[in-house]
Each structure stands twice: as structure tokens, then as C-alpha cells.
Scaffold this motif. Structure first.
Motif, PDB file in Angstrom:
ATOM      1  N   THR A 196      16.361 -31.566 -58.595  1.00 26.08           N
ATOM      2  CA  THR A 196      17.643 -31.691 -57.900  1.00 26.08           C
ATOM      3  C   THR A 196      18.751 -31.905 -58.916  1.00 26.08           C
ATOM      4  OG1 THR A 196      16.565 -32.665 -55.970  1.00 26.08           O
ATOM      5  CG2 THR A 196      18.938 -33.004 -56.183  1.00 26.08           C
ATOM      6  N   VAL A 197      19.839 -31.162 -58.749  1.00 26.80           N
ATOM      7  CA  VAL A 197      21.019 -31.291 -59.610  1.00 26.80           C
ATOM      8  C   VAL A 197      22.207 -31.580 -58.703  1.00 26.80           C
ATOM      9  CG1 VAL A 197      22.458 -30.195 -61.362  1.00 26.80           C
ATOM     10  CG2 VAL A 197      20.018 -29.594 -61.203  1.00 26.80           C
ATOM     11  N   GLN A 198      22.904 -32.706 -58.956  1.00 30.19           N
ATOM     12  CA  GLN A 198      23.971 -33.132 -58.052  1.00 30.19           C
ATOM     13  C   GLN A 198      25.186 -33.589 -58.843  1.00 30.19           C
ATOM     14  OE1 GLN A 198      22.702 -36.131 -55.275  1.00 30.19           O
ATOM     15  NE2 GLN A 198      24.569 -36.042 -54.055  1.00 30.19           N
ATOM     16  N   ASP A 199      26.370 -33.293 -58.305  1.00 30.18           N
ATOM     17  CA  ASP A 199      27.613 -33.782 -58.922  1.00 30.18           C
ATOM     18  C   ASP A 199      28.478 -34.438 -57.862  1.00 30.18           C
ATOM     19  OD1 ASP A 199      29.808 -31.907 -57.827  1.00 30.18           O
ATOM     20  OD2 ASP A 199      28.388 -30.443 -58.630  1.00 30.18           O
ATOM     21  N   THR A 200      29.432 -35.228 -58.310  1.00 33.69           N
ATOM     22  CA  THR A 200      30.389 -35.878 -57.402  1.00 33.69           C
ATOM     23  C   THR A 200      31.739 -35.186 -57.500  1.00 33.69           C
ATOM     24  OG1 THR A 200      30.993 -37.484 -59.116  1.00 33.69           O
ATOM     25  CG2 THR A 200      29.202 -38.086 -57.620  1.00 33.69           C
ATOM     26  N   GLY A 201      31.694 -33.866 -57.647  1.00 34.15           N
ATOM     27  CA  GLY A 201      32.909 -33.096 -57.890  1.00 34.15           C
ATOM     28  C   GLY A 201      33.650 -32.674 -56.638  1.00 34.15           C
ATOM     29  N   ILE A 202      34.319 -31.543 -56.747  1.00 32.31           N
ATOM     30  CA  ILE A 202      35.282 -31.130 -55.733  1.00 32.31           C
ATOM     31  C   ILE A 202      34.621 -30.594 -54.473  1.00 32.31           C
ATOM     32  CG2 ILE A 202      35.551 -28.732 -56.501  1.00 32.31           C
ATOM     33  CD1 ILE A 202      38.645 -29.245 -56.168  1.00 32.31           C
ATOM     34  N   GLY A 203      33.359 -30.155 -54.568  1.00 34.79           N
ATOM     35  CA  GLY A 203      32.641 -29.670 -53.391  1.00 34.79           C
ATOM     36  C   GLY A 203      33.144 -28.313 -52.911  1.00 34.79           C
ATOM     37  N   MET A 204      32.498 -27.801 -51.856  1.00 34.62           N
ATOM     38  CA  MET A 204      32.848 -26.487 -51.316  1.00 34.62           C
ATOM     39  C   MET A 204      32.912 -26.518 -49.792  1.00 34.62           C
ATOM     40  SD  MET A 204      30.608 -23.838 -53.701  1.00 34.62           S
ATOM     41  CE  MET A 204      29.163 -24.877 -53.848  1.00 34.62           C
ATOM     42  N   THR A 205      33.841 -25.774 -49.266  1.00 40.52           N
ATOM     43  CA  THR A 205      33.925 -25.562 -47.818  1.00 40.52           C
ATOM     44  C   THR A 205      32.959 -24.446 -47.436  1.00 40.52           C
ATOM     45  OG1 THR A 205      35.654 -23.893 -48.043  1.00 40.52           O
ATOM     46  CG2 THR A 205      36.368 -26.199 -47.879  1.00 40.52           C
ATOM     47  N   GLN A 206      32.852 -24.187 -46.124  1.00 39.71           N
ATOM     48  CA  GLN A 206      31.971 -23.104 -45.673  1.00 39.71           C
ATOM     49  C   GLN A 206      32.416 -21.766 -46.260  1.00 39.71           C
ATOM     50  OE1 GLN A 206      31.874 -22.483 -41.429  1.00 39.71           O
ATOM     51  NE2 GLN A 206      29.966 -21.332 -41.500  1.00 39.71           N
ATOM     52  N   GLU A 207      33.741 -21.544 -46.258  1.00 42.70           N
ATOM     53  CA  GLU A 207      34.261 -20.280 -46.785  1.00 42.70           C
ATOM     54  C   GLU A 207      33.971 -20.148 -48.284  1.00 42.70           C
ATOM     55  OE1 GLU A 207      35.942 -22.412 -44.946  1.00 42.70           O
ATOM     56  OE2 GLU A 207      35.940 -21.283 -43.056  1.00 42.70           O
ATOM     57  N   GLU A 208      34.079 -21.271 -48.988  1.00 46.80           N
ATOM     58  CA  GLU A 208      33.826 -21.227 -50.433  1.00 46.80           C
ATOM     59  C   GLU A 208      32.342 -21.007 -50.730  1.00 46.80           C
ATOM     60  OE1 GLU A 208      37.459 -24.059 -52.096  1.00 46.80           O
ATOM     61  OE2 GLU A 208      35.607 -24.974 -51.338  1.00 46.80           O
ATOM     62  N   LEU A 209      31.471 -21.560 -49.897  1.00 48.47           N
ATOM     63  CA  LEU A 209      30.045 -21.293 -50.065  1.00 48.47           C
ATOM     64  C   LEU A 209      29.754 -19.802 -49.893  1.00 48.47           C
ATOM     65  CD1 LEU A 209      28.409 -24.298 -48.182  1.00 48.47           C
ATOM     66  CD2 LEU A 209      28.053 -23.718 -50.585  1.00 48.47           C
ATOM     67  N   LEU A 210      30.383 -19.209 -48.866  1.00 46.00           N
ATOM     68  CA  LEU A 210      30.210 -17.772 -48.635  1.00 46.00           C
ATOM     69  C   LEU A 210      30.733 -16.957 -49.818  1.00 46.00           C
ATOM     70  CD1 LEU A 210      31.192 -17.423 -44.869  1.00 46.00           C
ATOM     71  CD2 LEU A 210      29.053 -16.589 -45.897  1.00 46.00           C
ATOM     72  N   SER A 211      31.911 -17.338 -50.295  1.00 45.54           N
ATOM     73  CA  SER A 211      32.557 -16.579 -51.358  1.00 45.54           C
ATOM     74  C   SER A 211      31.871 -16.775 -52.706  1.00 45.54           C
ATOM     75  CB  SER A 211      34.031 -16.992 -51.464  1.00 45.54           C
ATOM     76  OG  SER A 211      34.644 -16.380 -52.568  1.00 45.54           O
ATOM     77  N   ASN A 212      31.579 -18.055 -53.043  1.00 45.48           N
ATOM     78  CA  ASN A 212      31.065 -18.347 -54.381  1.00 45.48           C
ATOM     79  C   ASN A 212      29.590 -18.017 -54.550  1.00 45.48           C
ATOM     80  OD1 ASN A 212      33.608 -19.296 -54.947  1.00 45.48           O
ATOM     81  ND2 ASN A 212      33.066 -21.461 -54.758  1.00 45.48           N
ATOM     82  N   LEU A 213      28.798 -18.191 -53.496  1.00 42.97           N
ATOM     83  CA  LEU A 213      27.357 -18.014 -53.635  1.00 42.97           C
ATOM     84  C   LEU A 213      26.827 -16.763 -52.967  1.00 42.97           C
ATOM     85  CD1 LEU A 213      26.082 -21.679 -53.103  1.00 42.97           C
ATOM     86  CD2 LEU A 213      27.000 -20.588 -55.158  1.00 42.97           C
ATOM     87  N   GLY A 214      27.646 -16.112 -52.181  1.00 48.52           N
ATOM     88  CA  GLY A 214      27.160 -14.927 -51.477  1.00 48.52           C
ATOM     89  C   GLY A 214      27.733 -13.635 -51.982  1.00 48.52           C
ATOM     90  N   THR A 215      28.877 -13.714 -52.671  1.00 47.98           N
ATOM     91  CA  THR A 215      29.520 -12.498 -53.173  1.00 47.98           C
ATOM     92  C   THR A 215      30.018 -12.742 -54.588  1.00 47.98           C
ATOM     93  OG1 THR A 215      31.730 -13.169 -52.398  1.00 47.98           O
ATOM     94  CG2 THR A 215      30.348 -11.921 -50.856  1.00 47.98           C
ATOM     95  N   ILE A 216      30.322 -11.659 -55.246  1.00 46.74           N
ATOM     96  CA  ILE A 216      30.995 -11.752 -56.546  1.00 46.74           C
ATOM     97  C   ILE A 216      32.464 -11.506 -56.267  1.00 46.74           C
ATOM     98  CG2 ILE A 216      31.150 -10.833 -58.876  1.00 46.74           C
ATOM     99  CD1 ILE A 216      28.307  -9.899 -58.635  1.00 46.74           C
ATOM    100  N   ALA A 217      33.216 -12.576 -56.228  1.00 46.86           N
ATOM    101  CA  ALA A 217      34.579 -12.478 -55.703  1.00 46.86           C
ATOM    102  C   ALA A 217      35.596 -12.045 -56.750  1.00 46.86           C
ATOM    103  CB  ALA A 217      35.004 -13.829 -55.131  1.00 46.86           C
ATOM    104  N   ARG A 218      35.208 -12.109 -58.041  1.00 47.23           N
ATOM    105  CA  ARG A 218      36.200 -11.828 -59.071  1.00 47.23           C
ATOM    106  C   ARG A 218      36.426 -10.327 -59.210  1.00 47.23           C
ATOM    107  NH1 ARG A 218      36.090 -16.440 -58.158  1.00 47.23           N
ATOM    108  NH2 ARG A 218      35.994 -18.207 -59.594  1.00 47.23           N
ATOM    109  N   SER A 219      37.671  -9.928 -59.414  1.00 52.84           N
ATOM    110  CA  SER A 219      37.975  -8.519 -59.595  1.00 52.84           C
ATOM    111  C   SER A 219      37.361  -8.035 -60.905  1.00 52.84           C
ATOM    112  CB  SER A 219      39.494  -8.316 -59.638  1.00 52.84           C
ATOM    113  OG  SER A 219      40.057  -9.017 -60.728  1.00 52.84           O
ATOM    114  N   GLY A 220      36.917  -6.798 -60.913  1.00 52.74           N
ATOM    115  CA  GLY A 220      36.348  -6.220 -62.124  1.00 52.74           C
ATOM    116  C   GLY A 220      34.881  -6.504 -62.329  1.00 52.74           C
ATOM    117  N   SER A 221      34.290  -7.300 -61.459  1.00 42.47           N
ATOM    118  CA  SER A 221      32.886  -7.666 -61.672  1.00 42.47           C
ATOM    119  C   SER A 221      31.946  -6.487 -61.427  1.00 42.47           C
ATOM    120  CB  SER A 221      32.499  -8.829 -60.776  1.00 42.47           C
ATOM    121  OG  SER A 221      32.806  -8.537 -59.431  1.00 42.47           O
ATOM    122  N   LYS A 222      32.297  -5.665 -60.451  1.00 43.33           N
ATOM    123  CA  LYS A 222      31.445  -4.500 -60.192  1.00 43.33           C
ATOM    124  C   LYS A 222      31.490  -3.549 -61.381  1.00 43.33           C
ATOM    125  CE  LYS A 222      30.346  -1.027 -56.718  1.00 43.33           C
ATOM    126  NZ  LYS A 222      30.119   0.052 -57.683  1.00 43.33           N
ATOM    127  N   ALA A 223      32.663  -3.384 -61.967  1.00 45.62           N
ATOM    128  CA  ALA A 223      32.776  -2.538 -63.158  1.00 45.62           C
ATOM    129  C   ALA A 223      31.924  -3.101 -64.292  1.00 45.62           C
ATOM    130  CB  ALA A 223      34.237  -2.446 -63.603  1.00 45.62           C
TER     131      ALA A 223
END
Length: 665
Positions: A116-143
Motif C-alpha cells: 500500500t502506498v498512501q499520501d496526504t496530498g491534494i487527492g482526486m475527484t471522480q472526474e480527475e480519477l477518470l481523467s488521470n487514470l483512465g485516459t492520457i489527457a495531455r496533448s501530444g501524447s498520442k503522437a
């Protein structure tokens, strides 16, 4: 009964001692510090999602070949935790709010096979979980992925803009659960879960602390990462200098500070010693310390150490590159960054941290670029300046350093292509000089400062020691002219100076080489002895004709020299140092004739020497004795030149000559 009472007394004493030891241990070691976390639960239903196509490709690449070592997933997850904590700190400071405990915690469970790896940081909302862990959201990443598949050149700025670190968890886990709650007021906790096969689920969860917790359910062949000692080793290796405290099963791991990021005046000697022993995996102390920080022309934070212990022959001869570790924002990238320093500086230990260093996707390999070459040049120049400063500050200490590490400096000159860089390194060389007392060393810049106006050559003589140098036939004429000569005693000095060629537009010239060079104004040596003390011109010509016939192919030419006084003859070749090095390396020439064919030597004779004059008399009256004498004069000259490796073949001739001498008495 006495024995029983004694036994009980001993047991009581042992128990008391154990209790005292446990109490002492508890005083020395604080109790484990773990996050207060309620067990998370997922009461409701979950929604299923497919990974974005590019993300699935990325997962495949990560699992197959992106990282050379599986253990780096720990580095990646801890770095993500650090980023989350940094974002929270920035947000709260900008809002003028009080900071909570900013921490990273890792927990191992060997029974369940989880990490288990845990931090007390900024955390993620549902939308951020979808964006950060489900897609590559940064432009140019597919290239980028397309370029990676075609084995083309990847972006040099990929790290920091393209969050691939999280996906490294799937190298070792067959399921990953992520619990996260955003620091934003009114946010709910969520659970993200996936086996990395193409789908992931997101559910609302209760009992989730602010921040992010990642639970890795390890694969059967990766259960080693559920052991505390294994994780501790990896953290110490890669993440020992993270800015936030890292706890493993409640114990603080990263106790060392990143000294290279601190102000030099805030660092004590004991900290340097402790850090040096950690980074160098050594038990001695550093003899030199350079703490170098700059923002131009590149961002560089670095510390370099020169070990106190003299390097072994293995250290000198090994082909490996630098032992300096490369970090980026205090996260280890390479334990031995071979491209950051030139090979001749591989004796240094330390750290280089630069935000400008171009990394590839896996943060493991450097992308070769003009920036890397620029960094290498900047560090080399700064280190040369540092050693120059040290030589002026404490010449005795530097002399000992040069004695121990001089071979690396010589290697730097031999292996460096650019003449300007060669001359920079050459400033660090030290030699004895004919103009200075024995044991006192001088440098090339100091020699140049003593040269008379109009002189364009720096002279040197290679010999095993000072006595042989001062009594060398090659030094004789220079001594008469009062010309300063550097004495070089190490085997590779010749090769070094041959590669250097010149210094500050002054030609480096061996006194063993024929000095007449048309396009240089050199010392001219003229005969200053009375003519009656030398052979006449005709006798000299006749003698040389006889010698050419007697020596045959062993010499390319014979001539009279005004350079000798106490010696009868000497051998000169076009490049004496190069000739000696060639013979040593090739070991092809076993006989004097074979050596002569390769070297094309010139025998220079002193027609005022008694031995040469006697030889002139004997060539007519006792030709066989004259032949033996000439052979010995030739062999003696070859030995003095260092071109005869084995003098044993001449022993029988010497015995014969001694017998002839004794027959006259």
C-alpha cells in the motif's frame, strides 16, 4: 533448594535485563507512526469504463519493455505522491491556510501479498480519477506513442508533462485499487479499481482520508515487494531524498537530506562525511569537496567528492564511466550516469541534479542531445577550475592528489579530442624541472611564465628518475645552454605530451628528438670545442663511412653532433616517445635490425670523445675489436634511448671486451 533459588534468581535477573533492554530500545526508537485511517468500504454500485485506446497501448508498453527494472514502480508511485503533496502545499500556502502533516506512507503485508502506498496530498475527484487514470489527457501524447512504436525520437520533455508512472504498478500487480478524496470542500471519497486488462471501475467509497491510497495486489512472481526489507532497499536507492517524510510500516526511511539542494554554508563537515559514505558506498572520508550550483547556462545542483583512499589499479584501468549519480528533482534517475562527466573524471563520487536534463519516458535513459554535451562541458570546466584553485590553496595536498590520481588526468588528455580541452586539463599536470630542486613540482603554465622572450618550445625529458635524467646524453646540451627541461618519470607521460602537442601556442618538444625543425625557432647547438680536440672533418667522414658499412641496416643515418660532451654517441628518431610507446605496445621488433627498420634511427657521434677517437684508430689496426666496440657503442646508445628492451644479448660481447682489456695488463 539452593540451586532452585539460584535458578529463580537468575531467571528474575534475565527478565529484568530484558525489560531494561526493551525499555532502553523503546526510548531510542520512537513508536511506529502510521496514518489514522478508517477502513475504506464501497457500499454502492460501481460504474465500468474502458481505458482510452492510447492508454491501453501504454499499459502494454509498460508491462513489456518500458522499464528495465520492475522495482522502479516504487520510485514512480512515491514521486506521484510527492507531486500530490507539493500541489496541496502550494494551494494552501497561496490561500493562507495552515498546512496539515504532509507525508508518504508505505505498508507491506506479506500474508495478503499487498503493498500500500498512501499520501496526504491534494487527492482526486471522480472526474480527475477518470481523467488521470483512465485516459492520457495531455496533448501530444498520442503522437508520442506513435513515435515510440516507430522507434523514433521521443520528446525530451516527456517527464513532468506525461504521467505514466502510475501505470508501472501493473508490472507487479494483477489488481490495483485506488482510494482518493479531494481536498476540495464537500468532496466525496472514491475507489478506482482495475486489473489492467482494458477495463476499470469507479465507485463512491466511505472511510477515505483526504489524499490518495493505492493498494497493489501483487502477482505471484512479484511477492518480494510485500517484504519490508525489499521495499526499504528500493526507497533508499531511489527516493531517499524526497522532500517529504517517507514512512515504511510506520518507520521514517528518508533520514538523509539532499545536501546538493542546500546552501553550502548550512552544511556541516559531519553531514558531508555521512552523505559521502552513503552516495559512494565507502568507509573513508572525502579529501576534496565541490558543492556547485548554477542556473546558467543550465540548471545544475551538484556535489562532487574525491575519495581519500588511493584508487586501485582496477579503478584506473576499468572502462566504466562516471560513478556520479543522476537525480532529477531529488529523484534518482541513474546510479551511474556515464554521460554526465567524461570518463577521465570517473574517480569522482557524488550527485548531479538538473531539471534541464532530457529524459526518456521511463526516466531511465538519457536522450543524447546538445544539452547533455553542454552539461558535460560545463561540469568538466568547473571541476578543472576547482582543482586549479585547490593546487594554489594547498600545494602539498594537491601534490598528493596528483600522485594518486595523475593517471586519470593523463587519460583525459589522451582521450579528449578538442585541443582547448586538452590544454585545460594539462594545467593540472605537475612535473619536476631542471630549474628547480629535486622533489619540487611545477606546472606547464609556470614553465611558460619563465620562458625567455622569443622561445616557442617547452622541453621535456622522460626518464625513470632524476639521476638518470640529469645524466642523460640528451640533457647534456640543454644543460650547457641553461635551457629548462621538465623531467617526466611516469610511463605514460610521453604518450600524454605527444597527444597534447602544444600548450598556449608553445610546442611541446622532447629533448631526445632531433631539435632542428624548420618552422620553429629552436635552440641551435654549435661546436664550441677546439678543433684539435676533435677528429678532423676528413677523419670524421671516413669513420662515418666505415660505421655505416659496419652497422648496416641497424641505422638509417650517422652524423656528427655538437650536442654531446661527456657521452660518445646517442640515438635520435623522429618521435622518440612515440617510438618507445609503439615498441612497448606492439612487441614486434625482437632484433636490432627489426627495430631499425621500424624506427629508422640516426646515430649521432661525438668526435671529441676519447672512445670515438680510439674507435677511429682501431678500425684499421684491429678491425674485429673495432667492430665489437662499435656494436657496444650502438647498443649503449639504444639502451640510453629506451629502445632496447633486453640488454642480455650483449653480455657475451662485454665479457670479450673485458678480456681484451685485461690481456693488456
Amino acid at each position: 533448594m539452593g540451586r532452585g533459588g539460584g535458578s529463580r534468581s537468575a531467571d528474575a535477573a534475565a527478565a529484568a535485563a530484558a525489560a531494561a533492554s526493551q525499555a532502553a530500545q523503546s526510548e531510542e526508537e520512537p513508536p511506529p507512526h502510521r496514518l489514522v485511517s478508517h477502513p475504506e468500504s464501497v457500499p454502492g454500485s460501481s460504474s465500468k469504463h474502458e481505458f482510452q485506446a492510447e492508454t491501453q497501448k501504454l499499459l502494454d508498453i509498460v508491462a513489456r519493455s518500458l522499464y528495465s527494472e520492475k522495482e522502479v514502480f516504487i520510485r514512480e508511485l512515491i514521486s506521484n505522491c510527492s507531486d500530490a503533496l507539493e500541489k496541496l502545499r502550494y494551494k494552501l500556502v497561496s490561500e493562507g491556510k495552515t498546512l496539515p502533516e504532509l507525508e508518504i506512507h508505505l505498508e507491506t503485508d506479506s500474508k495478503k501479498g499487498t503493498l500500500t502506498v498512501q499520501d496526504t496530498g491534494i487527492g482526486m475527484t471522480q472526474e480527475e480519477l477518470l481523467s488521470n487514470l483512465g485516459t492520457i489527457a495531455r496533448s501530444g501524447s498520442k503522437a508520442f506513442l506513435d513515435a515510440l512504436e516507430k522507434q523514433g525520437e521521443a520528446s525530451n520533455k516527456i517527464i513532468g508533462q506525461f504521467g505514466v508512472g502510475f501505470y508501472s504498478a501493473f508490472m507487479v500487480a494483477d489488481r490495483v485499487d485506488v482510494f482518493s478524496q479531494s481536498v476540495e470542500p464537500g468532496s466525496s471519497g472514491y475507489c478506482w479499481s482495475s486489473d489492467g486488462s482494458g477495463m476499470f471501475e469507479i465507485s463512491e467509497a466511505s472511510g477515505v482520508c483526504t489524499g490518495t491510497k493505492i493498494i497493489l495486489h501483487l502477482k505471484e512472481d512479484c511477492k518480494e515487494f510485500a517484504r519490508e526489507e525489499r521495499i526499504k532497499d528500493v526507497i533508499t536507492k531511489y527516493s531517499n531524498f524526497i522532500s517529504f517524510p517517507v514512512y515504511l510500516n510506520g518507520r521514517l526511511i528518508n533520514t538523509l537530506q539532499a545536501l546538493w539542494m542546500m546552501d553550502p554554508k548550512d552544511i556541516g563537515d559531519w553531514q558531508h562525511k555521512e552523505f559521502y559514505r552513503f552516495i559512494a558506498q565507502a568507509y573513508d572520508e572525502p579529501r576534496y569537496i565541490l558543492h556547485y550550483k548554477t542556473d546558467a547556462p543550465l540548471n545544475i545542483r551538484s556535489i562532487f567528492y574525491v575519495p581519500e583512499v588511493k584508487p586501485s589499479m582496477f579503478d584506473v584501468s576499468r572502462e566504466l564511466g562516471s560513478s556520479v549519480a543522476l537525480y532529477s528533482r531529488k529523484v534518482l534517475i541513474l546510479t551511474k550516469a556515464a554521460d554526465i562527466l567524461p570518463k577521465w573524471l570517473r574517480f569522482l563520487k557524488g550527485v548531479v541534479d538538473s531539471e534541464d536534463i532530457p529524459l526518456n519516458l521511463s526516466r531511465e535513459l538519457l536522450q543524447e542531445s546538445s544539452l547533455i554535451r553542454k552539461l558535460r562541458d560545463v561540469l568538466q570546466q568547473r571541476l578543472i577550475k576547482f582543482f586549479m584553485d585547490q593546487s594554489k590553496r594547498d600545494s602539498e595536498k594537491y601534490t598528493k592528489f596528483f600522485e594518486d590520481y595523475g593517471m586519470f588526468l593523463r587519460e583525459g588528455i589522451v582521450t579528449t579530442a578538442e585541443q582547448e580541452a586538452k590544454e585545460d586539463i594539462a594545467k593540472l599536470l605537475r612535473y619536476e624541472s631542471s630549474a628547480m630542486p629535486a622533489g619540487q613540482l611545477t606546472s606547464l603554465p609556470e614553465y611558460a611564465s619563465r620562458m625567455t622572450a622569443g622561445s616557442r618550445s617547452i622541453y621535456y625529458l622522460c626518464a625513470p628518475n632524476r639521476h638518470l635524467a640529469e645524466h642523460s646524453p640528451y640533457y647534456e646540451a640543454m644543460k650547457k645552454k641553461n635551457v629548462e627541461v621538465l623531467f617526466c618519470y611516469e610511463q605514460f607521460d610521453e604518450l600524454t605530451l605527444l597527444h597534447l602537442r602544444e600548450f598556449e601556442k608553445k610546442k611541446l618538444m622532447s629533448v631526445e628528438t632531433d631539435i632542428v625543425v624548420d618552422h620553429y625557432k629552436e635552440e641551435k647547438f654549435e661546436e664550441n670545442r677546439p678543433a684539435e680536440k676533435c677528429l678532423s672533418s676528413q677523419d670524421a667522414e671516413d669513420l662515418m663511412a666505415w660505421m655505416r658499412n659496419a652497422l648496416g641496416s641497424r641505422v638509417a643515418a650517422i652524423k656528427v653532433t655538437p650536442r654531446l660532451d661527456t657521452h660518445p654517441a646517442m640515438i635520435t628518431v623522429l618521435e622518440m616517445g612515440a617510438a618507445r610507446h609503439f615498441l612497448r605496445m606492439q612487441q614486434l621488433a625482437k632484433t636490432s635490425e627489426e627495430r631499425a627498420q621500424i624506427l629508422q634511427p640516426t646515430l649521432e657521434i661525438n668526435t671529441g670523445h676519447a672512445l670515438i677517437k680510439k674507435l677511429n684508430q682501431l678500425r684499421a689496426s684491429q678491425p674485429d675489436l673495432a667492430q665489437m666496440l662499435l656494436d657496444q657503442v650502438y647498443d649503449n646508445a639504444m639502451i640510453a634511448a629506451g629502445l632496447s628492451e633486453d640488454p642480455r644479448p650483449m653480455v657475451s660481447r662485454l665479457n670479450e671486451l673485458l678480456t681484451r682489456v685485461l690481456e693488456k695488463h
